[in-house]
Write an enzyme that holds these catalytic residues in place. Structure first.
Site, PDB file in Angstrom:
ATOM      1  N   CYS A 179       0.830  -1.211   0.000  1.00 36.23           N
ATOM      2  CA  CYS A 179       0.000   0.000   0.000  1.00 36.23           C
ATOM      3  C   CYS A 179       0.864   1.260   0.000  1.00 36.23           C
ATOM      4  O   CYS A 179       1.659   1.478   0.916  1.00 36.23           O
ATOM      5  CB  CYS A 179      -0.902  -0.003   1.230  1.00 36.23           C
ATOM      6  SG  CYS A 179      -1.760   1.572   1.429  1.00 36.23           S
ATOM      7  N   LYS A 221     -10.985  -8.479   4.556  1.00 36.55           N
ATOM      8  CA  LYS A 221     -10.581  -7.769   5.769  1.00 36.55           C
ATOM      9  C   LYS A 221     -10.971  -8.541   7.020  1.00 36.55           C
ATOM     10  O   LYS A 221     -12.102  -9.055   7.103  1.00 36.55           O
ATOM     11  CB  LYS A 221     -11.257  -6.398   5.822  1.00 36.55           C
ATOM     12  CG  LYS A 221     -10.734  -5.419   4.801  1.00 36.55           C
ATOM     13  CD  LYS A 221     -11.454  -4.081   4.932  1.00 36.55           C
ATOM     14  CE  LYS A 221     -10.944  -3.097   3.911  1.00 36.55           C
ATOM     15  NZ  LYS A 221     -11.688  -1.827   3.926  1.00 36.55           N
ATOM     16  N   GLU A 281      -5.617   7.432   8.656  1.00 36.81           N
ATOM     17  CA  GLU A 281      -5.419   8.342   7.511  1.00 36.81           C
ATOM     18  C   GLU A 281      -3.934   8.705   7.463  1.00 36.81           C
ATOM     19  O   GLU A 281      -3.383   9.309   8.397  1.00 36.81           O
ATOM     20  CB  GLU A 281      -6.265   9.623   7.601  1.00 36.81           C
ATOM     21  CG  GLU A 281      -7.726   9.408   7.242  1.00 36.81           C
ATOM     22  CD  GLU A 281      -7.917   8.985   5.782  1.00 36.81           C
ATOM     23  OE1 GLU A 281      -7.431   9.678   4.880  1.00 36.81           O
ATOM     24  OE2 GLU A 281      -8.544   7.946   5.564  1.00 36.81           O
TER      25      GLU A 281
END
Ligand SMILES: N[C@@H](CCC(=O)N[C@@H](CS)C(=O)NCC(=O)O)C(=O)O
Length: 246
Positions: free
Chosen positions: A30, A57, A82
């Site tokens: 990622c 997930k 975030e």
């Protein structure tokens, strides 16, 4: 000992991190998690990693982060998610080199360039790699328009190689993951960034490659390419390359 392989749907949650231990909930491929790995390395922060599978997930992930996205940090009972928020948190809470400028206008400039990256560069970079023909050229032009803002900013920095000045700062690390992958994303000659158009940005990319924190965190490109192949085949394998690990 935490496994390297990703936790998936149906898995039992790992115990919470021990007091004082910082945990990064991550995914090996990622780019957003990569942003945070870079900041952790730049500041020399110790941490442990829990990898999760984003296609299957684990249920327990939703109770830590309602968005169930990586990166997510766990730190002494607190949760931060975030990537940009995580990076600012790390910069403020942990000692080491400061990555965010203190001066208000300088901080605003970095924030605005981040917004340009988010709106005009990152999405178009992904689109170029997924489009063809005329459409691809259109998207590539839009990407170059976005990148020209970054190019101009670097050109005004008189002799400083990075957006952060003499050393990389928060913006350098937040845009780097895509630049590291640019040869995988922009494969054909007609969508390559040219020295004559982007001399500053290409010099910046070369300088970033020389940084020890960038080298420590670097993706293994051959494994990354295999991962992309599993994605394209519709069966993304977050554990690719870890066949012999737990
Ligand atoms: N805005 C988020 C984006 C993070 C993100 O989209 N991460 C991806 C993996 S590269 C993810 O967790 N995807 C799972 C999902 O979208 O449900 C950030 O900056 O952290």
């Amino acid at each position: 000992m935490l496994p390297k392989k990703a936790f998936k749907t149906g898995s039992t949650a790992p115990d919470p991190p021990a007091p004082g231990v910082l945990r990064l909930i991550s995914s090996r491929f990622c780019p957003y998690a990569h942003r945070t790995r870079l900041v952790l390395a730049a500041k020399g922060i110790d941490y442990e990693t829990v990898n999760v599978c984003l296609y299957k997930k684990p249920e327990w992930f939703f109770s830590i982060n309602p968005l169930a996205k990586v990166p997510t940090l766990q730190h002494d009972g607190k949760v931060v998610y975030e990537s940009l928020v995580c990076n600012e948190y790390l910069d403020r809470v942990f000692p080491g080199r400061k990555l965010l400028p203190e001066e208000p206008l300088e901080k605003a400039r970095i924030g605005m360039l981040q917004a340009v990256w988010d709106a005009k560069c990152q999405p178009n970079l992904m689109k170029v790699s997924m489009s063809e023909g005329e459409e691809r050229q259109k998207v590539f032009d839009a990407l170059k328009e976005g990148l020209s803002f970054l190019e101009k900013h670097l050109a005004t920095q008189s002799g400083k190689s990075f957006f952060g000045g003499d050393q990389p700062g928060i913006l350098d690390y937040s845009i780097w993951p895509w630049f590291e992958l640019i040869d995988l994303l922009l494969t054909d000659d007609d969508v390559k960034l040219q020295e004559v158009e982007f001399p500053e940005l290409l010099a910046w990319r070369a300088a970033m490659f020389d940084r020890p924190e960038v080298q420590t965190c670097a993706f293994d490109m051959s494994v990354f390419a295999k991962y992309v192949a599993t994605m394209r085949a519709g069966n993304p394998d977050p554990d690719i390359g870890l066949e012999d690990s737990n």
